[in-house]
Motif scaffolding. Structure first.
Motif, PDB file in Angstrom:
ATOM      1  N   GLY A  59       0.790  -1.231   0.000  1.00 30.16           N
ATOM      2  CA  GLY A  59       0.000   0.000   0.000  1.00 30.16           C
ATOM      3  C   GLY A  59       0.817   1.272   0.000  1.00 30.16           C
ATOM      4  N   SER A  60       2.150   1.148  -0.130  1.00 30.58           N
ATOM      5  CA  SER A  60       3.005   2.340  -0.136  1.00 30.58           C
ATOM      6  C   SER A  60       2.898   3.106  -1.443  1.00 30.58           C
ATOM      7  CB  SER A  60       4.469   1.936   0.102  1.00 30.58           C
ATOM      8  OG  SER A  60       4.615   1.263   1.328  1.00 30.58           O
ATOM      9  N   LEU A  61       2.591   2.380  -2.519  1.00 35.09           N
ATOM     10  CA  LEU A  61       2.494   3.008  -3.832  1.00 35.09           C
ATOM     11  C   LEU A  61       1.076   2.847  -4.361  1.00 35.09           C
ATOM     12  CD1 LEU A  61       3.943   4.426  -6.168  1.00 35.09           C
ATOM     13  CD2 LEU A  61       4.525   2.173  -7.083  1.00 35.09           C
ATOM     14  N   THR A  62       0.433   3.964  -4.636  1.00 29.48           N
ATOM     15  CA  THR A  62      -0.940   3.977  -5.141  1.00 29.48           C
ATOM     16  C   THR A  62      -0.982   4.748  -6.462  1.00 29.48           C
ATOM     17  OG1 THR A  62      -1.472   6.021  -3.959  1.00 29.48           O
ATOM     18  CG2 THR A  62      -1.840   3.932  -2.784  1.00 29.48           C
ATOM     19  N   VAL A  63      -2.109   4.684  -7.133  1.00 32.19           N
ATOM     20  CA  VAL A  63      -2.267   5.424  -8.392  1.00 32.19           C
ATOM     21  C   VAL A  63      -2.073   6.917  -8.161  1.00 32.19           C
ATOM     22  CG1 VAL A  63      -3.907   6.066 -10.196  1.00 32.19           C
ATOM     23  CG2 VAL A  63      -3.780   3.692  -9.425  1.00 32.19           C
ATOM     24  N   GLU A  64      -2.583   7.413  -7.032  1.00 31.04           N
ATOM     25  CA  GLU A  64      -2.496   8.839  -6.726  1.00 31.04           C
ATOM     26  C   GLU A  64      -1.045   9.290  -6.528  1.00 31.04           C
ATOM     27  OE1 GLU A  64      -6.335   7.262  -6.271  1.00 31.04           O
ATOM     28  OE2 GLU A  64      -4.502   6.678  -5.175  1.00 31.04           O
ATOM     29  N   ARG A  65      -0.211   8.399  -6.044  1.00 30.02           N
ATOM     30  CA  ARG A  65       1.180   8.754  -5.749  1.00 30.02           C
ATOM     31  C   ARG A  65       2.141   8.372  -6.865  1.00 30.02           C
ATOM     32  NH1 ARG A  65       3.452   6.887  -0.176  1.00 30.02           N
ATOM     33  NH2 ARG A  65       5.048   8.300  -0.945  1.00 30.02           N
ATOM     34  N   LEU A  66       1.627   7.752  -7.912  1.00 34.31           N
ATOM     35  CA  LEU A  66       2.485   7.167  -8.941  1.00 34.31           C
ATOM     36  C   LEU A  66       3.294   8.223  -9.697  1.00 34.31           C
ATOM     37  CD1 LEU A  66       3.377   4.556 -10.201  1.00 34.31           C
ATOM     38  CD2 LEU A  66       1.387   4.647 -11.728  1.00 34.31           C
ATOM     39  N   SER A  67       2.677   9.337 -10.052  1.00 35.29           N
ATOM     40  CA  SER A  67       3.388  10.379 -10.793  1.00 35.29           C
ATOM     41  C   SER A  67       4.560  10.917  -9.985  1.00 35.29           C
ATOM     42  CB  SER A  67       2.421  11.511 -11.147  1.00 35.29           C
ATOM     43  OG  SER A  67       3.110  12.554 -11.803  1.00 35.29           O
ATOM     44  N   GLU A  68       4.301  11.212  -8.716  1.00 37.19           N
ATOM     45  CA  GLU A  68       5.353  11.722  -7.835  1.00 37.19           C
ATOM     46  C   GLU A  68       6.462  10.688  -7.672  1.00 37.19           C
ATOM     47  OE1 GLU A  68       5.895  13.209  -3.183  1.00 37.19           O
ATOM     48  OE2 GLU A  68       3.955  12.502  -3.922  1.00 37.19           O
ATOM     49  N   PHE A  69       6.065   9.425  -7.524  1.00 37.00           N
ATOM     50  CA  PHE A  69       7.041   8.355  -7.337  1.00 37.00           C
ATOM     51  C   PHE A  69       7.951   8.221  -8.554  1.00 37.00           C
ATOM     52  CE2 PHE A  69       8.206   3.956  -8.242  1.00 37.00           C
ATOM     53  CZ  PHE A  69       8.902   3.610  -7.093  1.00 37.00           C
ATOM     54  N   LEU A  70       7.378   8.191  -9.747  1.00 42.83           N
ATOM     55  CA  LEU A  70       8.162   7.998 -10.967  1.00 42.83           C
ATOM     56  C   LEU A  70       9.058   9.196 -11.256  1.00 42.83           C
ATOM     57  CD1 LEU A  70       5.538   6.244 -13.265  1.00 42.83           C
ATOM     58  CD2 LEU A  70       7.560   5.215 -12.201  1.00 42.83           C
ATOM     59  N   ASP A  71       8.578  10.385 -10.925  1.00 39.91           N
ATOM     60  CA  ASP A  71       9.402  11.578 -11.094  1.00 39.91           C
ATOM     61  C   ASP A  71      10.646  11.492 -10.209  1.00 39.91           C
ATOM     62  OD1 ASP A  71       9.219  14.476 -12.332  1.00 39.91           O
ATOM     63  OD2 ASP A  71       9.923  14.724 -10.276  1.00 39.91           O
ATOM     64  N   ALA A  72      10.446  11.068  -8.947  1.00 43.88           N
ATOM     65  CA  ALA A  72      11.579  10.908  -8.029  1.00 43.88           C
ATOM     66  C   ALA A  72      12.473   9.747  -8.468  1.00 43.88           C
ATOM     67  CB  ALA A  72      11.061  10.679  -6.606  1.00 43.88           C
ATOM     68  N   TYR A  73      11.846   8.690  -8.983  1.00 43.09           N
ATOM     69  CA  TYR A  73      12.605   7.526  -9.462  1.00 43.09           C
ATOM     70  C   TYR A  73      13.555   7.943 -10.591  1.00 43.09           C
ATOM     71  CZ  TYR A  73      13.558   2.971 -11.586  1.00 43.09           C
ATOM     72  OH  TYR A  73      14.184   1.859 -12.117  1.00 43.09           O
ATOM     73  N   LEU A  74      13.056   8.732 -11.527  1.00 41.73           N
ATOM     74  CA  LEU A  74      13.899   9.174 -12.631  1.00 41.73           C
ATOM     75  C   LEU A  74      15.034  10.067 -12.134  1.00 41.73           C
ATOM     76  CD1 LEU A  74      11.232   9.913 -15.391  1.00 41.73           C
ATOM     77  CD2 LEU A  74      13.102   8.265 -15.544  1.00 41.73           C
ATOM     78  N   ALA A  75      14.753  10.922 -11.176  1.00 45.97           N
ATOM     79  CA  ALA A  75      15.767  11.836 -10.655  1.00 45.97           C
ATOM     80  C   ALA A  75      16.893  11.091  -9.945  1.00 45.97           C
ATOM     81  CB  ALA A  75      15.132  12.847  -9.700  1.00 45.97           C
ATOM     82  N   GLU A  76      16.581   9.956  -9.334  1.00 40.23           N
ATOM     83  CA  GLU A  76      17.587   9.197  -8.583  1.00 40.23           C
ATOM     84  C   GLU A  76      18.092   8.001  -9.398  1.00 40.23           C
ATOM     85  OE1 GLU A  76      18.855   9.685  -5.509  1.00 40.23           O
ATOM     86  OE2 GLU A  76      17.708  11.487  -4.988  1.00 40.23           O
ATOM     87  N   THR A  77      17.314   6.937  -9.426  1.00 36.50           N
ATOM     88  CA  THR A  77      17.723   5.719 -10.131  1.00 36.50           C
ATOM     89  C   THR A  77      17.891   5.961 -11.628  1.00 36.50           C
ATOM     90  OG1 THR A  77      16.555   4.373  -8.495  1.00 36.50           O
ATOM     91  CG2 THR A  77      17.106   3.316 -10.588  1.00 36.50           C
ATOM     92  N   GLY A  78      16.988   6.750 -12.209  1.00 32.89           N
ATOM     93  CA  GLY A  78      17.072   7.022 -13.637  1.00 32.89           C
ATOM     94  C   GLY A  78      18.365   7.721 -14.017  1.00 32.89           C
TER      95      GLY A  78
END
Length: 252
Positions: A59-78
């Motif tokens: 439940g840590s990742l939801t549809v509502e939080r997905l955009s924010e999560f992927l943006d942060a993912y790209l900034a770090e892991t990406g």
């Protein structure tokens, strides 16, 4: 017709023909890059979520939080993956006598930065299969052939980001385009995994990917830093907890 005019017409025709040949060659190279970046390429990428499944299950990742999560993912892991992709691209131009040691060093560096065993093994598997595929489709590139040989004979992992960069260079595609294409493939894979794990429809997924393009370009940009900092404990720990999920759709 004068000799001078004949020469001018001949030169013009040759210039047009050369320009056309160059355009065709560049188009073929781009199409081939798109083919190895396609989700349907048979290397097994669709079987991996790289910790996403654990985050959605808890439940840590939801549809509502997905955009924010992927943006942060790209900034770090990406950004880190893009730097490894670029490193692989540059190694394709290294003399073969130096390539083996440099490729081994890069492989060790990437493996050390992937603390989750499943994610580390998935990266190595995808990279190995990708290089084997490219070596079969377009044989003859010495660096790709040597990287394939190292995975078989010396068990030197060919991690996916570096392998994609190496393959892109072998296909004679520009470094920036290869790094951007790799991240596009990567984030599309994550969104595809989320579509199977969350109530995320095709239209919403498409809008999400569309809006992520500026973040993707920023993450793929070259960095002046020798080593890009990356701190993603939630993803790393999620990958480590993945084997203990009650039910699993993905390998990682």
């Amino acid at each position: 017709m004068s000799v001078a005019r004949t020469r001018t017409i001949t030169t013009t025709i040759m210039t047009i023909a050369t320009s056309t040949d160059t355009s065709i060659r560049m188009s073929i190279e781009l199409l081939r890059l798109m083919q190895i970046a396609d989700s349907a390429v048979p290397i097994g990428a669709a079987s991996h979520s790289f910790g996403i499944e654990t985050l959605t299950d808890e439940g840590s990742l939801t549809v509502e939080r997905l955009s924010e999560f992927l943006d942060a993912y790209l900034a770090e892991t990406g950004a880190l993956d893009a730097s490894w992709c670029r490193a692989g691209w540059r190694l394709a131009r290294t003399p073969l006598i130096e390539f083996t040691s440099e490729w081994t060093r890069l492989s060790d560096q990437i493996g050390a930065r992937k603390p989750a065993r499943e994610g580390r093994e998935a990266s190595a598997m995808l990279g190995r299969r990708l290089l084997q595929l490219v070596d079969g489709l377009a044989p003859g590139h010495p660096a790709v052939g040597e990287a394939v040989r190292l995975t078989k004979q010396s068990a030197i992992p060919a991690h996916h980001a570096a392998a994609f960069g190496l393959a892109g260079a072998a296909l004679r595609c520009p470094e920036d385009l290869v790094a951007q294409t790799y991240l596009q493939q990567n984030v599309m894979g994550l969104v595809s995994a989320c579509q199977r794990l969350l109530p995320l429809g095709q239209t919403a997924a498409g809008c999400l990917l569309w809006d992520l393009k500026p973040a993707l370009i920023r993450a793929a940009a070259p960095s002046d830093e020798e080593e890009i900092a990356c701190f993603t404990p939630s993803i790393d720990l999620a990958g480590m907890r993945h084997p203990w999920l009650t039910t699993r759709l993905f390998i990682s």
